[in-house]
Motif scaffolding. Structure first.
Motif, PDB file in Angstrom:
ATOM      1  N   VAL A  43      17.973   1.938   0.163  1.00  6.90           N
ATOM      2  CA  VAL A  43      17.506   1.852  -1.224  1.00  6.90           C
ATOM      3  C   VAL A  43      16.316   0.910  -1.322  1.00  6.90           C
ATOM      4  CG1 VAL A  43      18.151   1.138  -3.564  1.00  6.90           C
ATOM      5  CG2 VAL A  43      19.747   2.472  -2.188  1.00  6.90           C
ATOM      6  N   LEU A  44      16.371  -0.216  -0.624  1.00  4.86           N
ATOM      7  CA  LEU A  44      15.252  -1.156  -0.644  1.00  4.86           C
ATOM      8  C   LEU A  44      13.985  -0.544  -0.059  1.00  4.86           C
ATOM      9  CD1 LEU A  44      16.757  -4.635   0.305  1.00  4.86           C
ATOM     10  CD2 LEU A  44      15.544  -4.044  -1.788  1.00  4.86           C
ATOM     11  N   ARG A  45      14.142   0.293   0.952  1.00  3.49           N
ATOM     12  CA  ARG A  45      12.971   0.925   1.571  1.00  3.49           C
ATOM     13  C   ARG A  45      12.441   2.076   0.728  1.00  3.49           C
ATOM     14  NH1 ARG A  45      16.181   0.462   6.471  1.00  3.49           N
ATOM     15  NH2 ARG A  45      16.777   2.644   6.212  1.00  3.49           N
ATOM     16  N   SER A  86      30.743   0.988  -7.861  1.00  2.00           N
ATOM     17  CA  SER A  86      29.498   0.531  -8.491  1.00  2.00           C
ATOM     18  C   SER A  86      28.337   1.439  -8.137  1.00  2.00           C
ATOM     19  CB  SER A  86      29.159  -0.898  -8.041  1.00  2.00           C
ATOM     20  OG  SER A  86      30.059  -1.831  -8.576  1.00  2.00           O
ATOM     21  N   LEU A  87      27.333   1.412  -8.996  1.00  4.56           N
ATOM     22  CA  LEU A  87      26.059   2.072  -8.742  1.00  4.56           C
ATOM     23  C   LEU A  87      25.053   0.998  -8.380  1.00  4.56           C
ATOM     24  CD1 LEU A  87      24.981   5.029  -8.933  1.00  4.56           C
ATOM     25  CD2 LEU A  87      24.008   4.395 -11.138  1.00  4.56           C
ATOM     26  N   LEU A  88      24.261   1.256  -7.345  1.00  6.90           N
ATOM     27  CA  LEU A  88      23.318   0.287  -6.788  1.00  6.90           C
ATOM     28  C   LEU A  88      21.925   0.885  -6.816  1.00  6.90           C
ATOM     29  CD1 LEU A  88      23.053  -2.357  -4.823  1.00  6.90           C
ATOM     30  CD2 LEU A  88      23.186  -0.668  -2.980  1.00  6.90           C
ATOM     31  N   TRP A  89      20.910   0.091  -7.238  1.00  8.33           N
ATOM     32  CA  TRP A  89      19.539   0.589  -7.239  1.00  8.33           C
ATOM     33  C   TRP A  89      18.564  -0.569  -7.135  1.00  8.33           C
ATOM     34  CZ3 TRP A  89      22.573   0.019 -11.506  1.00  8.33           C
ATOM     35  CH2 TRP A  89      22.046  -0.664 -12.594  1.00  8.33           C
ATOM     36  N   ARG A  90      17.285  -0.239  -6.919  1.00  2.17           N
ATOM     37  CA  ARG A  90      16.246  -1.267  -6.848  1.00  2.17           C
ATOM     38  C   ARG A  90      15.950  -1.809  -8.239  1.00  2.17           C
ATOM     39  NH1 ARG A  90      11.259   0.995  -3.348  1.00  2.17           N
ATOM     40  NH2 ARG A  90      11.856   2.922  -4.410  1.00  2.17           N
ATOM     41  N   GLY A  91      15.983  -3.124  -8.366  1.00  2.00           N
ATOM     42  CA  GLY A  91      15.704  -3.737  -9.653  1.00  2.00           C
ATOM     43  C   GLY A  91      14.337  -4.371  -9.732  1.00  2.00           C
ATOM     44  N   ASP A  92      13.496  -4.095  -8.768  1.00  2.00           N
ATOM     45  CA  ASP A  92      12.151  -4.676  -8.726  1.00  2.00           C
ATOM     46  C   ASP A  92      11.289  -4.044  -9.821  1.00  2.00           C
ATOM     47  OD1 ASP A  92       9.639  -5.611  -8.176  1.00  2.00           O
ATOM     48  OD2 ASP A  92       9.698  -5.158  -6.034  1.00  2.00           O
ATOM     49  N   PRO A  93      10.798  -4.828 -10.797  1.00  2.00           N
ATOM     50  CA  PRO A  93       9.995  -4.233 -11.875  1.00  2.00           C
ATOM     51  C   PRO A  93       8.671  -3.656 -11.395  1.00  2.00           C
ATOM     52  CG  PRO A  93       9.981  -6.636 -12.013  1.00  2.00           C
ATOM     53  CD  PRO A  93      11.004  -6.269 -10.986  1.00  2.00           C
ATOM     54  N   ALA A  94       8.245  -4.044 -10.190  1.00  2.00           N
ATOM     55  CA  ALA A  94       6.994  -3.505  -9.665  1.00  2.00           C
ATOM     56  C   ALA A  94       7.170  -2.115  -9.070  1.00  2.00           C
ATOM     57  CB  ALA A  94       6.427  -4.450  -8.597  1.00  2.00           C
ATOM     58  N   VAL A 143       0.840  -1.200   0.000  1.00  2.00           N
ATOM     59  CA  VAL A 143       0.000   0.000   0.000  1.00  2.00           C
ATOM     60  C   VAL A 143       0.875   1.249   0.000  1.00  2.00           C
ATOM     61  CG1 VAL A 143      -1.569   1.379   1.428  1.00  2.00           C
ATOM     62  CG2 VAL A 143      -2.052  -1.047   1.029  1.00  2.00           C
ATOM     63  N   LEU A 144       1.915   1.254   0.828  1.00  2.00           N
ATOM     64  CA  LEU A 144       2.812   2.408   0.892  1.00  2.00           C
ATOM     65  C   LEU A 144       3.541   2.612  -0.441  1.00  2.00           C
ATOM     66  CD1 LEU A 144       4.274   1.853   4.464  1.00  2.00           C
ATOM     67  CD2 LEU A 144       2.701   3.665   3.761  1.00  2.00           C
ATOM     68  N   ALA A 145       3.987   1.503  -1.043  1.00  2.00           N
ATOM     69  CA  ALA A 145       4.676   1.621  -2.329  1.00  2.00           C
ATOM     70  C   ALA A 145       3.748   2.192  -3.395  1.00  2.00           C
ATOM     71  CB  ALA A 145       5.216   0.255  -2.761  1.00  2.00           C
ATOM     72  N   GLN A 146       2.486   1.739  -3.406  1.00  2.00           N
ATOM     73  CA  GLN A 146       1.535   2.263  -4.383  1.00  2.00           C
ATOM     74  C   GLN A 146       1.253   3.741  -4.130  1.00  2.00           C
ATOM     75  OE1 GLN A 146       0.379   0.924  -7.112  1.00  2.00           O
ATOM     76  NE2 GLN A 146       1.431  -1.011  -6.793  1.00  2.00           N
ATOM     77  N   GLY A 147       1.207   4.115  -2.851  1.00  2.00           N
ATOM     78  CA  GLY A 147       1.015   5.528  -2.534  1.00  2.00           C
ATOM     79  C   GLY A 147       2.151   6.379  -3.065  1.00  2.00           C
ATOM     80  N   GLU A 148       3.391   5.876  -2.924  1.00  2.00           N
ATOM     81  CA  GLU A 148       4.548   6.610  -3.445  1.00  2.00           C
ATOM     82  C   GLU A 148       4.464   6.737  -4.961  1.00  2.00           C
ATOM     83  OE1 GLU A 148       7.879   4.429  -2.043  1.00  2.00           O
ATOM     84  OE2 GLU A 148       7.583   4.992   0.057  1.00  2.00           O
ATOM     85  N   ARG A 149       4.034   5.672  -5.627  1.00  2.00           N
ATOM     86  CA  ARG A 149       3.916   5.721  -7.082  1.00  2.00           C
ATOM     87  C   ARG A 149       2.851   6.729  -7.513  1.00  2.00           C
ATOM     88  NH1 ARG A 149       3.765  -0.278  -9.570  1.00  2.00           N
ATOM     89  NH2 ARG A 149       3.994   0.965 -11.479  1.00  2.00           N
ATOM     90  N   GLU A 161      18.861 -11.276   1.574  1.00  2.00           N
ATOM     91  CA  GLU A 161      17.623 -10.523   1.763  1.00  2.00           C
ATOM     92  C   GLU A 161      17.578  -9.262   0.905  1.00  2.00           C
ATOM     93  OE1 GLU A 161      20.248  -9.572   5.422  1.00  2.00           O
ATOM     94  OE2 GLU A 161      19.750 -11.292   4.167  1.00  2.00           O
ATOM     95  N   ASP A 162      18.706  -8.926   0.272  1.00  2.00           N
ATOM     96  CA  ASP A 162      18.745  -7.756  -0.599  1.00  2.00           C
ATOM     97  C   ASP A 162      18.586  -8.148  -2.068  1.00  2.00           C
ATOM     98  OD1 ASP A 162      19.127  -6.215   1.625  1.00  2.00           O
ATOM     99  OD2 ASP A 162      21.280  -6.034   1.405  1.00  2.00           O
ATOM    100  N   ALA A 163      17.822  -9.223  -2.312  1.00  2.00           N
ATOM    101  CA  ALA A 163      17.666  -9.738  -3.672  1.00  2.00           C
ATOM    102  C   ALA A 163      16.939  -8.757  -4.577  1.00  2.00           C
ATOM    103  CB  ALA A 163      16.919 -11.077  -3.638  1.00  2.00           C
ATOM    104  N   GLY A 164      16.247  -7.768  -4.027  1.00  2.00           N
ATOM    105  CA  GLY A 164      15.548  -6.788  -4.847  1.00  2.00           C
ATOM    106  C   GLY A 164      16.457  -5.715  -5.406  1.00  2.00           C
ATOM    107  N   LEU A 165      17.767  -5.824  -5.173  1.00  2.00           N
ATOM    108  CA  LEU A 165      18.706  -4.809  -5.630  1.00  2.00           C
ATOM    109  C   LEU A 165      19.499  -5.301  -6.837  1.00  2.00           C
ATOM    110  CD1 LEU A 165      20.143  -3.672  -2.186  1.00  2.00           C
ATOM    111  CD2 LEU A 165      18.461  -2.466  -3.578  1.00  2.00           C
ATOM    112  N   THR A 166      19.917  -4.372  -7.642  1.00  2.00           N
ATOM    113  CA  THR A 166      20.841  -4.675  -8.728  1.00  2.00           C
ATOM    114  C   THR A 166      21.950  -3.644  -8.710  1.00  2.00           C
ATOM    115  OG1 THR A 166      21.008  -5.166 -11.098  1.00  2.00           O
ATOM    116  CG2 THR A 166      19.652  -3.284 -10.471  1.00  2.00           C
ATOM    117  N   HIS A 167      23.085  -3.986  -9.291  1.00  2.00           N
ATOM    118  CA  HIS A 167      24.183  -3.026  -9.307  1.00  2.00           C
ATOM    119  C   HIS A 167      24.996  -3.183 -10.578  1.00  2.00           C
ATOM    120  CE1 HIS A 167      27.482  -5.889  -8.160  1.00  2.00           C
ATOM    121  NE2 HIS A 167      26.485  -6.542  -7.589  1.00  2.00           N
TER     122      HIS A 167
END
Length: 318
Positions: free
Chosen positions: A133-135, A267-275, A73-79, A151-157
């Protein structure tokens, strides 16, 4: 019922921290205000989400069930908010590895991207930046990325620069008069870390590869303090990126390393979650790094001439 996102966020942060003081600090509100928001959410839902007692804070069964949907819900609110913003806010980048001056590289890439607005923010270390970054508190991170926790599997770099490192020595060190050094010639010296020994992966991998058995940690009190420690100890050495600016202090020398030349990987690190929608200028930042790496030959690596830790080699050739 209509959910109050401020209340939902208060619960989610408290559930992550399991400590009301730390959660309130993250949100920038008082502990009393945090407690009131959580209590109002629990009252609206008609269930207890958090247990509070002398031992601390814990999730109830209802709280565990509510947490992941609450995060969505919070993520959708941010979007939703991002979708109607008239102008993109500056791209927030958490930067770590400060004794190695990461801002030099970041500034060089940003300067090559006209109109790109960034907000660099000091980060403590890789785990804390990855969590931010994950949050969604930061859009990206910049520093050396070694192994990310599972647990940081949602990240890519992406590795964006390989920088040669020099040996930092007291002018009284027996090898200080040399024009260049091989890394294995340092085997009899003490490798001084600018922080605790277990916090600097690159130095540990270097020491293991080149047979440096004597290692000593330090308290991180800044670059000037660290250089002074090296200056006053002719038995020790450390490593610094070749382009890193050092305090203008007599009595210390930097000597290039060769055969092989160790390379420090940025390296540059960011969220790689397509959602999750990334910051609208993230692609511009990635493009700026790519262009600057090509222009300044940042990613040149010859295994016959250079040395990279295995994790960095894997990032270079994913």
């Amino acid at each position: 019922m209509d959910l109050d996102l401020a209340q939902v966020r208060a619960f989610a942060v408290a559930a992550e921290e399991l400590h009301f003081g730390r959660a309130a600090g993250r949100l920038g509100i008082s502990q009393q205000a945090l407690s009131k928001r959580v209590a109002r959410l629990e009252g609206a839902l008609g269930v207890r989400l958090l247990e509070r007692d002398a031992r601390g804070v814990g999730l109830t069964g209802a709280g565990r069930r509510f947490l992941e949907p609450a995060r969505r819900v919070l993520a959708q609110g941010e979007r939703a908010v991002a979708a109607v913003e008239c102008a993109a806010r500056p791209l927030r980048i958490d930067v770590w590895g400060h004794l190695y001056a990461p801002m030099r590289t970041l500034a060089q890439a940003v300067d090559a991207a006209p109109g790109l607005q960034v907000e660099p923010v000091p980060g403590r270390d890789l785990p804390s930046v990855a969590a931010a970054v994950l949050r969604g508190e930061s859009d990206a991170g910049f520093g050396r990325v070694h192994q990310l926790p599972s647990e940081d599997a949602g990240l890519t770099h992406r590795l964006v620069r390989l920088e040669p490192v020099d040996a930092l020595l007291s002018a009284e060190h027996p090898l200080a008069g040399r024009d260049t050094l091989r890394p294995d010639e340092l085997w009899g010296s003490v490798l001084r870390y600018p922080a605790a020994v277990d916090r600097l992966d690159f130095l540990t991998r270097f020491a293991t590869r080149f047979g440096i058995t004597q290692r000593v940690g330090s308290t991180n009190l800044g670059l000037e303090h660290f250089v002074e420690q090296v200056r006053t100890d002719p038995t020790c050495f450390s490593l610094v990126p070749a382009d890193s600016p050092l305090p203008d202090r007599p009595g210390v020398r930097t000597v290039p390393l060769a055969d092989p030349t160790p390379l420090y990987a940025w390296s540059l690190l960011w969220r790689g979650d397509p959602a999750v929608d990334p910051h609208p200028r993230l692609d511009d930042l990635l493009g700026a790094f790519t262009a600057e790496a090509a222009r300044s030959r940042w990613l040149e690596y010859d295994p016959a001439r250079d040395w990279l830790p295995d994790a960095d080699q894997a990032a270079l050739h994913p």
